[in-house]
Scaffold this motif. Structure first.
Motif, PDB file in Angstrom:
ATOM      1  N   ALA A 166      92.685  54.598   9.753  1.00 21.43           N
ATOM      2  CA  ALA A 166      93.915  53.781   9.764  1.00 21.43           C
ATOM      3  C   ALA A 166      95.140  54.667   9.975  1.00 21.43           C
ATOM      4  CB  ALA A 166      94.037  53.006   8.451  1.00 21.43           C
ATOM      5  N   TRP A 167      95.160  55.812   9.319  1.00 17.30           N
ATOM      6  CA  TRP A 167      96.285  56.738   9.462  1.00 17.30           C
ATOM      7  C   TRP A 167      96.333  57.316  10.882  1.00 17.30           C
ATOM      8  CZ3 TRP A 167     100.847  57.899   8.667  1.00 17.30           C
ATOM      9  CH2 TRP A 167     101.375  59.192   8.668  1.00 17.30           C
ATOM     10  N   GLU A 168      95.160  57.587  11.442  1.00 20.91           N
ATOM     11  CA  GLU A 168      95.090  58.103  12.818  1.00 20.91           C
ATOM     12  C   GLU A 168      95.632  57.071  13.811  1.00 20.91           C
ATOM     13  OE1 GLU A 168      91.775  59.919  15.957  1.00 20.91           O
ATOM     14  OE2 GLU A 168      91.138  59.140  14.015  1.00 20.91           O
ATOM     15  N   GLU A 169      95.233  55.820  13.628  1.00 20.41           N
ATOM     16  CA  GLU A 169      95.732  54.752  14.505  1.00 20.41           C
ATOM     17  C   GLU A 169      97.233  54.564  14.353  1.00 20.41           C
ATOM     18  OE1 GLU A 169      93.580  51.142  13.995  1.00 20.41           O
ATOM     19  OE2 GLU A 169      91.781  51.879  15.004  1.00 20.41           O
ATOM     20  N   ASN A 170      97.702  54.673  13.110  1.00 20.68           N
ATOM     21  CA  ASN A 170      99.124  54.538  12.849  1.00 20.68           C
ATOM     22  C   ASN A 170      99.919  55.605  13.607  1.00 20.68           C
ATOM     23  OD1 ASN A 170     101.504  53.695  11.754  1.00 20.68           O
ATOM     24  ND2 ASN A 170     100.924  53.978   9.624  1.00 20.68           N
ATOM     25  N   LEU A 171      99.414  56.842  13.577  1.00 23.40           N
ATOM     26  CA  LEU A 171     100.094  57.937  14.270  1.00 23.40           C
ATOM     27  C   LEU A 171     100.061  57.750  15.790  1.00 23.40           C
ATOM     28  CD1 LEU A 171      98.785  60.869  12.059  1.00 23.40           C
ATOM     29  CD2 LEU A 171     101.165  60.133  12.245  1.00 23.40           C
ATOM     30  N   LEU A 172      98.937  57.266  16.302  1.00 24.03           N
ATOM     31  CA  LEU A 172      98.852  56.981  17.745  1.00 24.03           C
ATOM     32  C   LEU A 172      99.850  55.911  18.143  1.00 24.03           C
ATOM     33  CD1 LEU A 172      95.039  56.993  18.625  1.00 24.03           C
ATOM     34  CD2 LEU A 172      96.797  58.485  19.542  1.00 24.03           C
ATOM     35  N   ASP A 173      99.962  54.898  17.296  1.00 24.10           N
ATOM     36  CA  ASP A 173     100.929  53.825  17.548  1.00 24.10           C
ATOM     37  C   ASP A 173     102.352  54.381  17.569  1.00 24.10           C
ATOM     38  OD1 ASP A 173     101.719  51.287  18.083  1.00 24.10           O
ATOM     39  OD2 ASP A 173     101.460  50.512  16.058  1.00 24.10           O
ATOM     40  N   ASP A 174     102.646  55.294  16.644  1.00 21.11           N
ATOM     41  CA  ASP A 174     103.978  55.901  16.609  1.00 21.11           C
ATOM     42  C   ASP A 174     104.245  56.712  17.873  1.00 21.11           C
ATOM     43  OD1 ASP A 174     104.492  54.878  14.050  1.00 21.11           O
ATOM     44  OD2 ASP A 174     103.460  56.542  13.089  1.00 21.11           O
ATOM     45  N   PHE A 224      94.525  53.402  22.946  1.00 21.97           N
ATOM     46  CA  PHE A 224      94.837  52.650  21.723  1.00 21.97           C
ATOM     47  C   PHE A 224      95.588  51.356  22.063  1.00 21.97           C
ATOM     48  CE2 PHE A 224      98.192  51.780  18.555  1.00 21.97           C
ATOM     49  CZ  PHE A 224      97.401  51.427  17.479  1.00 21.97           C
ATOM     50  N   MET A 225      96.569  51.466  22.971  1.00 23.48           N
ATOM     51  CA  MET A 225      97.329  50.283  23.373  1.00 23.48           C
ATOM     52  C   MET A 225      96.416  49.248  24.023  1.00 23.48           C
ATOM     53  SD  MET A 225     100.492  49.967  26.095  1.00 23.48           S
ATOM     54  CE  MET A 225      99.511  50.426  27.501  1.00 23.48           C
ATOM     55  N   ALA A 255      93.478  44.187  24.171  1.00 26.67           N
ATOM     56  CA  ALA A 255      92.228  43.452  24.364  1.00 26.67           C
ATOM     57  C   ALA A 255      91.923  42.550  23.178  1.00 26.67           C
ATOM     58  CB  ALA A 255      91.082  44.443  24.590  1.00 26.67           C
ATOM     59  N   LYS A 256      92.336  42.987  21.970  1.00 26.50           N
ATOM     60  CA  LYS A 256      92.110  42.179  20.768  1.00 26.50           C
ATOM     61  C   LYS A 256      93.230  41.167  20.539  1.00 26.50           C
ATOM     62  CE  LYS A 256      89.696  45.997  18.492  1.00 26.50           C
ATOM     63  NZ  LYS A 256      89.825  47.066  17.478  1.00 26.50           N
ATOM     64  N   LYS A 257      94.204  41.146  21.476  1.00 29.43           N
ATOM     65  CA  LYS A 257      95.356  40.244  21.385  1.00 29.43           C
ATOM     66  C   LYS A 257      96.146  40.455  20.095  1.00 29.43           C
ATOM     67  CE  LYS A 257      93.191  36.700  24.273  1.00 29.43           C
ATOM     68  NZ  LYS A 257      93.670  37.305  25.491  1.00 29.43           N
ATOM     69  N   LEU A 258      96.294  41.720  19.712  1.00 29.59           N
ATOM     70  CA  LEU A 258      97.066  42.057  18.526  1.00 29.59           C
ATOM     71  C   LEU A 258      98.513  42.286  18.912  1.00 29.59           C
ATOM     72  CD1 LEU A 258      94.614  44.579  16.821  1.00 29.59           C
ATOM     73  CD2 LEU A 258      95.061  42.230  16.147  1.00 29.59           C
ATOM     74  N   GLN A 259      99.420  42.006  17.976  1.00 32.12           N
ATOM     75  CA  GLN A 259     100.845  42.187  18.230  1.00 32.12           C
ATOM     76  C   GLN A 259     101.146  43.659  18.452  1.00 32.12           C
ATOM     77  OE1 GLN A 259     103.241  40.365  15.243  1.00 32.12           O
ATOM     78  NE2 GLN A 259     105.141  41.279  15.923  1.00 32.12           N
ATOM     79  N   ILE A 260     102.100  43.920  19.340  1.00 34.11           N
ATOM     80  CA  ILE A 260     102.414  45.312  19.675  1.00 34.11           C
ATOM     81  C   ILE A 260     103.019  46.031  18.481  1.00 34.11           C
ATOM     82  CG2 ILE A 260     104.673  44.664  20.636  1.00 34.11           C
ATOM     83  CD1 ILE A 260     104.329  46.939  22.618  1.00 34.11           C
ATOM     84  N   SER A 261     103.866  45.363  17.722  1.00 31.80           N
ATOM     85  CA  SER A 261     104.501  45.984  16.563  1.00 31.80           C
ATOM     86  C   SER A 261     105.146  44.892  15.737  1.00 31.80           C
ATOM     87  CB  SER A 261     105.554  46.994  17.022  1.00 31.80           C
ATOM     88  OG  SER A 261     106.271  47.481  15.921  1.00 31.80           O
ATOM     89  N   PHE A 298     108.735  41.163  21.942  1.00 24.90           N
ATOM     90  CA  PHE A 298     107.974  40.847  23.137  1.00 24.90           C
ATOM     91  C   PHE A 298     106.730  41.733  23.209  1.00 24.90           C
ATOM     92  CE2 PHE A 298     112.442  39.873  23.920  1.00 24.90           C
ATOM     93  CZ  PHE A 298     112.336  38.503  24.107  1.00 24.90           C
ATOM     94  N   GLY A 299     105.906  41.501  24.239  1.00 27.68           N
ATOM     95  CA  GLY A 299     104.596  42.123  24.287  1.00 27.68           C
ATOM     96  C   GLY A 299     104.570  43.507  24.897  1.00 27.68           C
ATOM     97  N   TYR A 300     103.432  43.806  25.537  1.00 27.52           N
ATOM     98  CA  TYR A 300     103.155  45.150  26.028  1.00 27.52           C
ATOM     99  C   TYR A 300     103.760  45.405  27.418  1.00 27.52           C
ATOM    100  CZ  TYR A 300      99.660  45.226  22.314  1.00 27.52           C
ATOM    101  OH  TYR A 300      99.047  45.193  21.107  1.00 27.52           O
ATOM    102  N   GLY A 301     104.379  44.404  28.040  1.00 27.90           N
ATOM    103  CA  GLY A 301     104.831  44.506  29.426  1.00 27.90           C
ATOM    104  C   GLY A 301     105.699  45.711  29.706  1.00 27.90           C
ATOM    105  N   VAL A 302     106.749  45.920  28.894  1.00 28.60           N
ATOM    106  CA  VAL A 302     107.689  47.017  29.146  1.00 28.60           C
ATOM    107  C   VAL A 302     106.987  48.360  28.995  1.00 28.60           C
ATOM    108  CG1 VAL A 302     109.798  48.138  28.357  1.00 28.60           C
ATOM    109  CG2 VAL A 302     109.707  45.658  28.483  1.00 28.60           C
ATOM    110  N   LEU A 303     106.159  48.509  27.954  1.00 29.95           N
ATOM    111  CA  LEU A 303     105.431  49.767  27.757  1.00 29.95           C
ATOM    112  C   LEU A 303     104.531  50.071  28.946  1.00 29.95           C
ATOM    113  CD1 LEU A 303     104.271  49.902  24.023  1.00 29.95           C
ATOM    114  CD2 LEU A 303     105.933  51.353  25.144  1.00 29.95           C
ATOM    115  N   VAL A 304     103.788  49.070  29.404  1.00 30.35           N
ATOM    116  CA  VAL A 304     102.884  49.264  30.543  1.00 30.35           C
ATOM    117  C   VAL A 304     103.681  49.638  31.786  1.00 30.35           C
ATOM    118  CG1 VAL A 304     101.233  48.122  32.079  1.00 30.35           C
ATOM    119  CG2 VAL A 304     101.105  47.735  29.627  1.00 30.35           C
TER     120      VAL A 304
END
Length: 1299
Positions: free
Chosen positions: A676-684, A710-711, A716-722, A727-733
């Motif tokens: 969980a901590w690893e995923e949190n850091l990747l998200d950051d 990770f993104m 794929a799991k339709k989870l919220q970006i943050s 808004f969703g993942y569009g700008v990041l992608v």
């Protein structure tokens, strides 16, 4: 039924009695007789046992006996008639037969007979009811006379008499009840009177004249010491609240509220004191709590219906409530001897003040509540504030152990049924906190402040209250360890205050007024200050408190106004700000946490959660352009990446659990925490990709592949970006896809594969596992709505850097045969299967050939708006030739001399694409044919073609014949300048004159005059060392030295395109192709001298610049095809900072850039220019910035495309000249200001296309109609005044932009 015997009558009475008994509750609950009738009429719909009732069975049998044969005959007759015709549905048969039966004589006879029978039965039942009623009254009189002690609860003659009473509740009966309720009556009589009253319909009670007297009588009875009697009165009150209309319940509520008020004010009643506490097993306390709870339950229900009634009813309820809650006893000198006020009891039954929340929800009641609080009951707010202050003072004065030492049983209070004085104070504090939190949400509620408290000189302002709330988070104690988790979550002081502050943060206007000021922010940051100084933050400042503080800070940072406050403080424009702002403190603290530089929490289980919470705040800050600029010095990306790598190694070392060992669960828990901590850091780390410069930092960490994977997994799991992202993942992608390394990461993560698979499912085959219940609708739009999202996703994914990495140097499969189940998985497959359909095998492999090919052509049209992409596809796949061949196959030969094109969706689309990719020109220089047919005899008047040369009708005549070689005043003026020793002064004069002429006569800044201006100006700049950014490089190569060198196929096609455009504008001659070829070869050799060796797997870093050199091509045209002038200019220009941003190949793998910047493959135009474009856009044109985010598209991508190709196809030639001249004369930062001016110009169009969900297509395909650089000169000068210091400073730092 002619023979209706007495036995039949008894049987029917029993049947009716059974029916009525079964529906008794429904009928007695009806507010009126009409409603009761309505319930019976719709009984079949509401009662699942309807068909099991004996009376219903009787009716069904009766109808069958009377009409059964007739119904069968009618159905047979209808069926035989219809056999000759077309078949009819079942419903039609039923309707026809029913109508015929109802019109028949037999039906009328049956109804008449049934009616007579039922009249006899009902009359008999009524007579029996009257006899029962008489006997009942006689029995009542006998009981009163004899004063008998025997109390019989069942005084009715049979089981349905109580039901009968409800239909016969008369005026005399109510008067009798009033008499029987008199305190002087025997207990049994009063009990029975209450029983009768409870069983009576509320509507009958209400309609009696003695209703008011009854209310008074009931209020007196509430004081009865007998708990059973008191319970029965409360039952009547509850029933009235539930079933009666508002004007009746209002009176009941009022009477109960007034009774409670008198009860608390009376000295005769033994109200518990604060020192004794409340024992909930005490009968008197139980009785009082029941009354308070009943009142509170009604308070919570009333708002759902009081809007349907006159306002005075609601006002009376509100006023009586506030009056009751404002009751105060005379305070003795000892606080512990204080008699408990009503508000303590209300807090006990409704700790979180849910009633107040509901009353404040709607404007209808909120207005009344706030008006009364302001005028009459402000003391209620004052005492609530006082309670919060007292609790805080208690927390300050005592340690946690002492505070909760006496109340350590709070976790198991269900066993003791006792609340101590301290617990009551705490419950009242929670109630006050929730009430104040709800009050502060509304403007009128905030106007009640400041408030004057006893024993306090200064008034308590809004800010004071918010600071108090904030301090409560880290000063208040934690609950005991034995306290249950649910109790801890719901009622711990820090959690409760945090919940209140969260709600305030979510209300923008409220947050601005309450939270967004330095005083509150400093209070939030105080424990962090102390921790970094090495002192104790505050008594009992735990990890939990820090997590709560981080949560509030993250919410503040997620809103523009809050972010600005954290970044710059309240005095944003003041240079006197001495102390660091909130953002700096948070970043320093987060970095120390990540580097484990704070010893106080070392080894704590909660440390990763604290780290995650504060990095989440930083994420809100560095996820914006302006926030990232502030946090750059802290290198948070390095610290986070370091922590991630360390955690990643730990996760690899976790031992495999062995079955049967006790350590399995602990290992599993540990591994889950680490993951969980690893995923949190990747998200950051991933959130750095939200801005162009942040993406550069992310690529430097080397974790971009893991972050994008990770993104994709979250996507794929339709989870919220943050949590705080709207808004969703569009700008990041979009940001990630704008870079070469990002495109590779998207491909390796499976993101592109998933997008293309989803597209193919929607476009071609659909999913195998979906059950087809009805055929898919035939698409009517060129791109069906089901494919629109995938189409936009591909557009976002395919700027030139991504196309080059994913497609460069790769051949198309061009298979001899394609399976129908063969699904494309990459961009090459999409080009092969949807765009370049150059074989029958490809066409046959498509289920929806026309629809799919149009999709491919539309995608090609958008992608090829990037001229580098167009040249790449043309060089590798000969796109134009494929489309021309397809048009040739679409010709209908009517005779040997006459050939007509078949006009269909594909030929029209191909014609549009061919014109777009073969003609270069701005909005006034070329004409693109429409994609839709016109009405009339000639639906498509535009000429189609299947070979070169292309028809001239698509080029503007006006531009082609324009004379661009004009003399002008500006040229004469600048040529007359005498060079003095003060070169700087001369340069400034030139700039001023240029601005003056651009505003007054922009059209004359063109042609040969512009050539001379640029030559002279750049010559003097290059001779002024203070203006030079890059060192001088000696270059001695001749034409003969470079003649045998080769250019890429993309460059060669670009040269042909440039010469075509130049000849169209009358700027170039036929011999220009050879000269431009030599110039580009010289440029490659000249720049190669300044390049650094780089090892990278990125295709774009292998050798020379991947695209065409559009700046050199533009300059060659400005120099009217003069090779020597162009080369001389380029050598001089290459020393200036502006060359880094106008001439993109200038810094391709250049040794002047930091090594990690070179290896990222990201150009300074992206991480610097477009970064500031996004930053300024948010401030200058906020609606456009929001539109981009809503569309899932990044301004940086389209700006990079515009700048890379020098606005070719987007602006007319003269505007391109003005763009280049403006940046050369006034500085490279004008590149940013021009893009901001363009967005300002396009604002309305951008907002409109955001609504139609095709913003990226509009921006890429459409030229910038109506935009002139000169029209926005004054605006750009304002931008220069406001932002030049920051923008130009960062542009000058590109050589040292290294970590």
């Amino acid at each position: 039924m002619a023979h209706f015997s007495g036995e039949d009558e008894v049987m029917l009475q029993a049947m009716l009695r059974q029916l009525f008994q079964s529906v008794k509750e429904k009928i007695t609950g009806a507010p009126s007789l009409e409603c009761a009738e309505e319930i019976l009429l719709h009984l079949e719909e509401t009662d699942e046992n309807f068909h099991n009732y004996e009376f219903v069975k009787y009716l069904r049998q009766h109808i069958c006996n009377s009409l059964g044969s007739m119904i069968e005959e009618e159905m047979e007759k209808w069926t035989s008639d219809q056999n000759q015709d077309e078949e009819s549905g079942y419903d039609t048969v039923v309707q026809h037969v029913t109508k015929r039966i109802q019109e028949s004589k037999e039906y009328k006879e049956m109804m008449h007979s049934l009616k007579n029978i039922m009249m006899v039965v009902v009359e008999s039942m009524i007579n029996k009811f009257e006899a029962d009623e008489m006997r009942s009254q006689e029995r009542q009189k006998k009981i009163q006379k004899e004063k008998s002690n025997s109390y019989c609860t069942d005084n009715c003659s049979d089981s349905d008499s109580s039901f009968n009473q409800s239909y016969k509740f008369c005026q005399g009966k109510l008067q009798l009840i009033l008499d029987q309720l008199d305190p002087g009556q025997p207990k049994e009589v009063r009990y029975e009177a209450l029983q009768t009253l409870c069983s009576a319909p509320p509507s009958d009670v209400l309609n009696c004249e003695n209703w008011t007297t009854l209310c008074e009588k009931l209020t007196v009875c509430l004081s009865d010491p007998d708990p059973v009697f008191s319970d029965r009165i409360l039952k009547f009150y509850a029933q009235t609240f539930t079933l009666s209309p508002l004007h009746m319940t209002k009176e009941i509520y009022t009477s109960l509220a007034k009774y409670l008020k008198l009860h608390f004010l009376s000295r005769e009643n033994h109200i518990p004191t604060l020192s004794t506490g409340i024992d909930t097993s005490n009968p008197n306390v139980i009785c009082l709590l029941k009354k308070v709870r009943l009142l509170n339950e009604y308070q919570k229900e009333a708002p759902s219906f009081w809007i349907r009634h006159p306002e005075k009813y609601m006002e009376e309820i509100v006023e009586n409530t506030l009056s009751l809650l404002s009751v105060k006893h005379d305070q003795s000198h000892l606080v512990t001897q204080k008699i408990l006020d009503p508000v303590y009891f209300f807090a006990l039954v409704d700790t979180k003040a849910v009633w107040f929340k509901k009353w404040m929800h709607a404007s209808y009641s909120r207005t009344t509540v706030l008006r009364l609080l302001e005028k009459k009951y402000k003391s209620l707010i004052t005492t609530a504030v006082q309670q919060c202050v007292q609790y805080f003072e208690l927390c300050e004065a005592m340690k946690a152990g002492e505070i909760l030492g006496q109340s350590k049983h709070c976790g198991n209070k269900q066993k003791t049924f006792y609340y101590s004085g301290q617990e009551l104070q705490y419950i009242y504090f929670i109630h006050s906190l929730c009430l104040l939190g709800r009050l502060l949400i509304y403007t009128q509620g905030r106007r009640l402040f400041p408030i004057k408290l006893k024993n306090r000189k200064d008034l308590v302002s809004l800010t004071d209250l918010l600071v108090l709330f904030t301090q409560l988070i880290y000063y208040s104690p934690s609950c005991p360890k034995m306290t249950s988790a649910a109790h801890l979550d719901n009622y711990s002081p820090a959690s409760m205050v945090t919940e209140v502050l969260r709600i305030l943060c979510d209300q923008k206007e409220c947050a601005i007024e309450c939270l967004y000021n330095n005083t509150v922010i400093e209070a939030l940051l105080q424990p962090i200050h102390n921790l970094m100084k090495g002192t104790k933050a505050a008594p009992n400042c735990s990890e939990t408190a820090l997590i709560h503080i981080a949560d509030i800070l993250a919410r503040i940072a997620s809103v523009e106004e809050g972010l600005t406050l954290l970044l710059y403080g309240e005095n944003m424009n003041s240079s006197e700000e001495k102390s660091p702002t909130g953002a700096h403190i948070i970043a320093q603290f987060s970095k120390k946490l990540l580097d484990e530089d704070i010893s106080i929490f070392s080894g704590s289980e909660m440390l990763p959660v604290v780290k995650g919470a504060f990095i989440s705040v930083c994420r809100q800050i560095y996820g914006t352009c302006e926030g990232l600029q502030v946090l750059i010095p802290y290198c948070l990306h390095e610290s986070i990446a370091k922590a991630w790598k360390k955690t990643s190694l730990l996760s690899e070392r976790i031992p495999t659990p062995v079955k049967g060992l006790d350590s399995v669960s602990s290992v599993n828990q540990e591994s889950q925490n680490i993951m969980a901590w690893e995923e949190n850091l990747l998200d950051d780390l991933l959130n750095f990709a939200a801005t162009p410069k942040g993406l550069l930092f992310l690529q430097r960490t080397g974790a971009i592949n893991e972050c994008v994977t990770f993104m994709f997994n979250r996507y794929a799991k339709k989870l919220q970006i943050s949590r705080h992202k709207k808004f969703g993942y569009g700008v990041l992608v979009t940001q990630v896809a704008s870079t070469a390394a990002g495109a590779i990461a998207l491909q390796s993560s499976g993101f592109i594969n998933a997008l293309i698979t989803e597209l193919w499912a929607n476009l071609e085959c659909g999913r195998d596992d979906v059950r087809v219940t009805h055929p898919r609708s035939t698409p009517v739009d060129p791109i069906d709505r089901s494919c629109q999202k995938s189409f936009l996703g591909l557009v976002n994914l395919l700027p030139y850097p991504a196309v080059y990495e994913l497609v460069g140097n790769q051949d198309l499969p061009n298979k001899a045969e394609y399976s129908l189940r063969e699904v494309p998985t990459c961009v090459i497959d999409i080009i092969d299967r949807l765009i370049i359909l150059n074989s029958e095998a490809k066409i046959r492999s498509l289920f929806n050939y026309e629809q799919s090919h149009i999709f491919g052509l539309r995608l090609l049209s958008v992608v090829c708006c990037d001229l580098d992409t167009l040249l790449l596809l043309e060089a590798q796949y000969q796109v134009s030739e494929v489309l021309l061949n397809a048009q040739e196959e679409n010709i209908l030969e009517t005779s040997e001399s006459h050939r007509n094109f078949i006009i269909d969706g594909l030929s029209v689309e191909r014609n549009h694409v061919l014109v777009r990719i073969n003609f270069i020109g701005g909005p006034m220089e070329r004409i693109l044919p429409p994609r839709v047919l016109e009405k009339g005899d000639d639906p498509y008047p535009w000429p189609m073609f299947s070979s070169y040369p292309l028809p001239d009708c698509y080029l503007s005549e006006v531009t082609r014949n324009a004379d661009l070689k004009q003399d002008n005043d500006l040229g004469k003026l600048l040529l007359c300048f005498k060079m003095s020793d003060k070169q700087t002064e001369w340069i400034e004069n030139c700039r001023r004159q240029f601005c003056k002429m651009m505003k007054a006569k922009p059209d004359i800044v063109s042609g040969s005059t512009l050539l001379e201006l640029l030559e002279k100006f750049v010559l003097h700049l290059s001779e002024n060392l203070s203006e030079c950014y890059f060192p001088s490089v000696e270059y001695t190569a001749t034409d003969a030295n470079v003649k045998n060198e080769s250019l890429s196929s993309v460059q060669q096609l670009g040269i042909k395109m440039t010469v075509r455009y130049g000849k169209f504008l009358n700027l170039l001659k036929d011999s220009a192709e050879n000269d431009l070829t030599l110039i580009l070869k010289h440029c490659e050799r000249f720049l190669k001298q300044q390049q650094a060796p780089v090892k990278s797997s990125l295709l774009c870093l292998q050798g020379t610049y991947a695209g065409h050199d559009w700046f050199v091509s533009s300059l060659f045209m400005i120099m009217l095809g003069d090779k020597e002038k162009t080369l001389r200019f380029l050598q001089q220009f290459s020393r200036l900072l502006t060359s880094a941003f106008l001439w993109l190949p200038r810094l391709h793998i250049s040794r002047y850039l930091a090594t990690d910047t070179i290896e990222s493959g990201i150009h300074p135009v992206y991480f610097c220019s477009t970064h500031y474009i996004e930053m300024l856009l948010k401030v200058e044109v906020p609606l456009v910035f929001s539109a981009f985010h809503m569309s899932g598209f990044a301004p940086s991508q389209i700006c990079l495309q515009w700048i890379t190709q020098c606005f070719w196809n987007y602006l007319d030639w003269i505007e391109i000249c003005h763009y280049i001249a403006t940046c050369v004369f006034l500085g490279p930062d004008y590149q940013v200001y021009i893009c901001i001016a363009i967005f300002k110009h396009l604002q309305q169009d951008i907002l409109q296309h955001t609504q139609t969900q095709d913003l990226q297509v509009f921006l890429k395909e459409e030229a910038l109609h109506g935009f002139r650089v000169s029209d926005y000169f004054e605006y750009m000068e304002i931008l220069e005044q406001n932002y030049r210091t920051v923008v130009l400073r960062d542009m000058r730092n590109i050589r040292v932009q290294s970590t």
